[in-house]
Design a protein around this motif. Structure first.
Motif, PDB file in Angstrom:
ATOM      1  N   LYS A 174       6.440   9.155  -0.266  1.00  0.00           N
ATOM      2  CA  LYS A 174       6.695   8.087   0.721  1.00  0.00           C
ATOM      3  C   LYS A 174       5.393   7.684   1.407  1.00  0.00           C
ATOM      4  CE  LYS A 174      11.519   8.832   1.918  1.00  0.00           C
ATOM      5  NZ  LYS A 174      12.463   9.480   2.849  1.00  0.00           N
ATOM      6  N   ALA A 175       4.595   8.684   1.762  1.00  0.00           N
ATOM      7  CA  ALA A 175       3.314   8.380   2.426  1.00  0.00           C
ATOM      8  C   ALA A 175       2.379   7.686   1.453  1.00  0.00           C
ATOM      9  CB  ALA A 175       2.683   9.663   2.967  1.00  0.00           C
ATOM     10  N   PHE A 176       2.363   8.146   0.208  1.00  0.00           N
ATOM     11  CA  PHE A 176       1.419   7.599  -0.772  1.00  0.00           C
ATOM     12  C   PHE A 176       1.747   6.148  -1.105  1.00  0.00           C
ATOM     13  CE2 PHE A 176       0.002   6.821  -5.165  1.00  0.00           C
ATOM     14  CZ  PHE A 176      -1.365   6.966  -4.966  1.00  0.00           C
ATOM     15  N   PHE A 177       3.015   5.871  -1.398  1.00  0.00           N
ATOM     16  CA  PHE A 177       3.394   4.496  -1.758  1.00  0.00           C
ATOM     17  C   PHE A 177       3.707   3.636  -0.532  1.00  0.00           C
ATOM     18  CE2 PHE A 177       4.188   6.653  -5.854  1.00  0.00           C
ATOM     19  CZ  PHE A 177       3.392   5.849  -6.664  1.00  0.00           C
ATOM     20  N   GLU A 178       3.647   4.258   0.639  1.00  0.00           N
ATOM     21  CA  GLU A 178       3.846   3.553   1.902  1.00  0.00           C
ATOM     22  C   GLU A 178       5.171   2.793   1.945  1.00  0.00           C
ATOM     23  OE1 GLU A 178      -0.035   2.121   3.743  1.00  0.00           O
ATOM     24  OE2 GLU A 178      -0.529   2.105   1.624  1.00  0.00           O
ATOM     25  N   ARG A 179       6.229   3.480   1.469  1.00  0.00           N
ATOM     26  CA  ARG A 179       7.577   2.909   1.578  1.00  0.00           C
ATOM     27  C   ARG A 179       8.557   4.034   1.859  1.00  0.00           C
ATOM     28  NH1 ARG A 179       8.246  -1.557  -2.831  1.00  0.00           N
ATOM     29  NH2 ARG A 179      10.421  -1.236  -2.288  1.00  0.00           N
ATOM     30  N   ASP A 180       9.609   3.696   2.591  1.00  0.00           N
ATOM     31  CA  ASP A 180      10.617   4.699   2.933  1.00  0.00           C
ATOM     32  C   ASP A 180      11.705   4.808   1.884  1.00  0.00           C
ATOM     33  OD1 ASP A 180       9.600   5.784   5.224  1.00  0.00           O
ATOM     34  OD2 ASP A 180      10.403   4.181   6.511  1.00  0.00           O
ATOM     35  N   ASP A 181      11.808   3.798   1.002  1.00  0.00           N
ATOM     36  CA  ASP A 181      12.915   3.800   0.039  1.00  0.00           C
ATOM     37  C   ASP A 181      12.518   4.480  -1.276  1.00  0.00           C
ATOM     38  OD1 ASP A 181      11.136   1.898  -0.803  1.00  0.00           O
ATOM     39  OD2 ASP A 181      12.653   0.418  -1.380  1.00  0.00           O
ATOM     40  N   ILE A 182      11.749   5.547  -1.177  1.00  0.00           N
ATOM     41  CA  ILE A 182      11.377   6.305  -2.378  1.00  0.00           C
ATOM     42  C   ILE A 182      12.523   7.266  -2.713  1.00  0.00           C
ATOM     43  CG2 ILE A 182       9.790   8.073  -3.261  1.00  0.00           C
ATOM     44  CD1 ILE A 182       8.380   5.407  -2.985  1.00  0.00           C
ATOM     45  N   VAL A 183      13.034   7.172  -3.929  1.00  0.00           N
ATOM     46  CA  VAL A 183      14.121   8.061  -4.351  1.00  0.00           C
ATOM     47  C   VAL A 183      13.629   8.937  -5.499  1.00  0.00           C
ATOM     48  CG1 VAL A 183      16.521   8.199  -5.111  1.00  0.00           C
ATOM     49  CG2 VAL A 183      15.762   6.237  -3.742  1.00  0.00           C
ATOM     50  N   LEU A 184      13.847  10.248  -5.358  1.00  0.00           N
ATOM     51  CA  LEU A 184      13.409  11.175  -6.404  1.00  0.00           C
ATOM     52  C   LEU A 184      14.592  11.639  -7.247  1.00  0.00           C
ATOM     53  CD1 LEU A 184      10.868  13.564  -4.648  1.00  0.00           C
ATOM     54  CD2 LEU A 184      10.501  11.330  -5.694  1.00  0.00           C
ATOM     55  N   ARG A 185      14.292  11.915  -8.518  1.00  0.00           N
ATOM     56  CA  ARG A 185      15.288  12.532  -9.388  1.00  0.00           C
ATOM     57  C   ARG A 185      14.627  13.757 -10.012  1.00  0.00           C
ATOM     58  NH1 ARG A 185      17.709   9.425 -14.627  1.00  0.00           N
ATOM     59  NH2 ARG A 185      15.642   9.911 -15.444  1.00  0.00           N
ATOM     60  N   ARG A 241       7.091  -3.409 -12.707  1.00  0.00           N
ATOM     61  CA  ARG A 241       7.757  -2.274 -12.086  1.00  0.00           C
ATOM     62  C   ARG A 241       7.115  -2.012 -10.737  1.00  0.00           C
ATOM     63  NH1 ARG A 241       8.554   1.904 -16.981  1.00  0.00           N
ATOM     64  NH2 ARG A 241       7.953   0.461 -18.607  1.00  0.00           N
ATOM     65  N   VAL A 242       7.941  -1.955  -9.686  1.00  0.00           N
ATOM     66  CA  VAL A 242       7.435  -1.646  -8.348  1.00  0.00           C
ATOM     67  C   VAL A 242       8.119  -0.366  -7.890  1.00  0.00           C
ATOM     68  CG1 VAL A 242       7.267  -2.452  -5.964  1.00  0.00           C
ATOM     69  CG2 VAL A 242       7.051  -4.089  -7.852  1.00  0.00           C
ATOM     70  N   ILE A 243       7.304   0.617  -7.497  1.00  0.00           N
ATOM     71  CA  ILE A 243       7.863   1.903  -7.080  1.00  0.00           C
ATOM     72  C   ILE A 243       8.716   1.709  -5.830  1.00  0.00           C
ATOM     73  CG2 ILE A 243       7.294   4.226  -6.256  1.00  0.00           C
ATOM     74  CD1 ILE A 243       6.621   3.822  -9.195  1.00  0.00           C
ATOM     75  N   GLY A 244       9.915   2.312  -5.836  1.00  0.00           N
ATOM     76  CA  GLY A 244      10.816   2.204  -4.692  1.00  0.00           C
ATOM     77  C   GLY A 244      12.204   1.818  -5.172  1.00  0.00           C
ATOM     78  N   GLY A 245      13.205   2.252  -4.422  1.00  0.00           N
ATOM     79  CA  GLY A 245      14.573   1.937  -4.785  1.00  0.00           C
ATOM     80  C   GLY A 245      15.173   2.999  -5.696  1.00  0.00           C
TER      81      GLY A 245
END
Ligand code: DAH
Length: 364
Positions: free
Chosen positions: A238-249, A275-279
């Motif tokens: 989240k800190a690296f990509f600067e977004r809160d909507d990071i979902v991990l699998r 492709r944009v990281i997030g979601g």
């Protein structure tokens, strides 16, 4: 006025009017050179009667002296003026502050390494390092990859032809995981480190280069479990990509040095064909991208480092830095990272003054 005093005033006027060193030199040659006028007059002295010589001699010598002195002083004056002009034109005010004009740029890999160090420092991780020329034991055996293990072949290792002084097989490290071993053997637990650095594999195409960069993470403490691992990775991404909507699998996987092991995918979204990281990766226009290997440090690894696995546990992860940079900053071809093409560096490089900070935004 005699002929000589006439000549004298003419020469002195010419010398006084000369504006350049070349003009002075031409006047000197014309007057005092081998066939100069003054030299010519001096030569006539020899053919004169003693009386003539007595009356003309002093005047001719005086002429030579006056012309010689005038040339020397005019020359000095011209040189002095030239120096003054240079000093006036070339001065530098040493009391002014230095001009900050960075000539180069920071390579995206260096920038991302700084970003990662900043993010993990905030979580209490120190930066550890290890040698790029490793021995077989740190790179493989201590990580529970014995000699017969297929993972050794999979790593496409660059071996050195000769053993080292202590009879060990030497190689270019194939991953940053040996830094886990070196840290556990030299630093008392609890441990929280990241280890960014170069790694080497005999592999080369659009997505593989023989040298690339990884970052290793290691936490050793008491009562550590996979929940800590997942939270740490989520916070980091989240800190690296600067977004809160990071979902991990987390997908079950296998690494010899972790048990259990998990491969970590991050959800991305298709935006305008990119492709944009997030979601969430399972969303209609989403997908999953693998970014990390991780797991709980294998008890055999903890034992190999001289710790008691009944007392100490931990998690570890490993991740390609170049790939993280590509995902964040939109580069397409990994090979361009190492071409040294100034146009690429100008486009993708960062200003030396652009130091990543959490407060200012690590990717700013
Ligand atoms: N060393 C692995 C590699 O290069 C990556 C990795 C996977 C590191 C799992 C880890 C880990 O620390 O737990 O492919």
């Amino acid at each position: 006025m005699t002929e000589i005093s006439h000549l004298k005033s003419g020469l002195l006027a010419d010398i006084a009017a000369a504006e350049t060193a070349d003009a002075i030199e031409a006047l000197r040659v014309g007057a005092l050179g081998k066939s100069g006028v003054v030299t010519g007059l001096l030569k006539t002295l020899g053919a004169m009667t003693p009386e003539e010589r007595q009356s003309k001699g002093p005047e001719i010598h005086d002429l030579r002296e006056a012309v010689t002195d005038a040339i020397a002083s005019r020359k000095a004056a011209l040189e002095g003026a030239a120096l003054e002009a240079r000093l006036a034109a070339e001065w530098i005010d040493m009391t002014l502050p230095a001009e900050a004009v960075p000539q180069g740029s920071i390579h995206p890999v260096s920038q991302v390494m700084d970003e990662l160090a900043e993010i993990f420092a905030d979580l209490g991780f120190a930066v550890a390092t290890g040698p790029e020329i490793e021995d077989d034991w740190h790179n493989f055996s201590a990580l529970n990859i014995p000699e017969t293990h297929p993972a050794r072949a999979m790593h496409d290792t660059f071996y050195f032809p000769d053993k080292d002084g202590e009879g060990r097989d030497m190689l270019l490290r194939t991953h940053t995981s040996p830094v886990q071993i070196r840290t556990m053997m030299t630093t008392p637990a609890p441990i929280r480190i990241i280890a960014p650095g170069r790694v080497y594999r005999s592999d080369s195409d659009a997505t593989h280069t023989p040298m690339f960069h990884q970052i290793e993470g290691l936490v050793i403490d008491k009562a550590i479990h996979m929940g800590h691992l997942k939270w740490t990775l989520e916070t980091f991404l989240k800190a690296f990509f600067e977004r809160d909507d990071i979902v991990l699998r987390l997908r079950p996987s296998y690494f010899p040095f972790t048990e259990p092991s998990a491969e970590v995918d991050v959800g991305f979204t298709w935006e305008k064909g990119k492709r944009v990281i997030g979601g969430h990766g399972d969303d209609d226009n989403g997908g999953w991208m693998e970014v990390l290997g991780s797991g709980m440090v294998h008890p055999k690894v903890i034992t190999a480092c001289g710790l008691d696995p009944a007392e100490w546990q931990g998690f570890a992860f490993g991740c390609g830095i170049d790939r993280l940079a590509m995902l964040k900053y939109g580069m397409e071809d990994l090979r361009a990272f190492f071409d040294g093409d100034l146009r690429w560096l100008k486009h993708y490089g960062f200003s030396a003054l652009d130091v990543p900070t959490l407060s200012g935004g690590v990717g700013a």
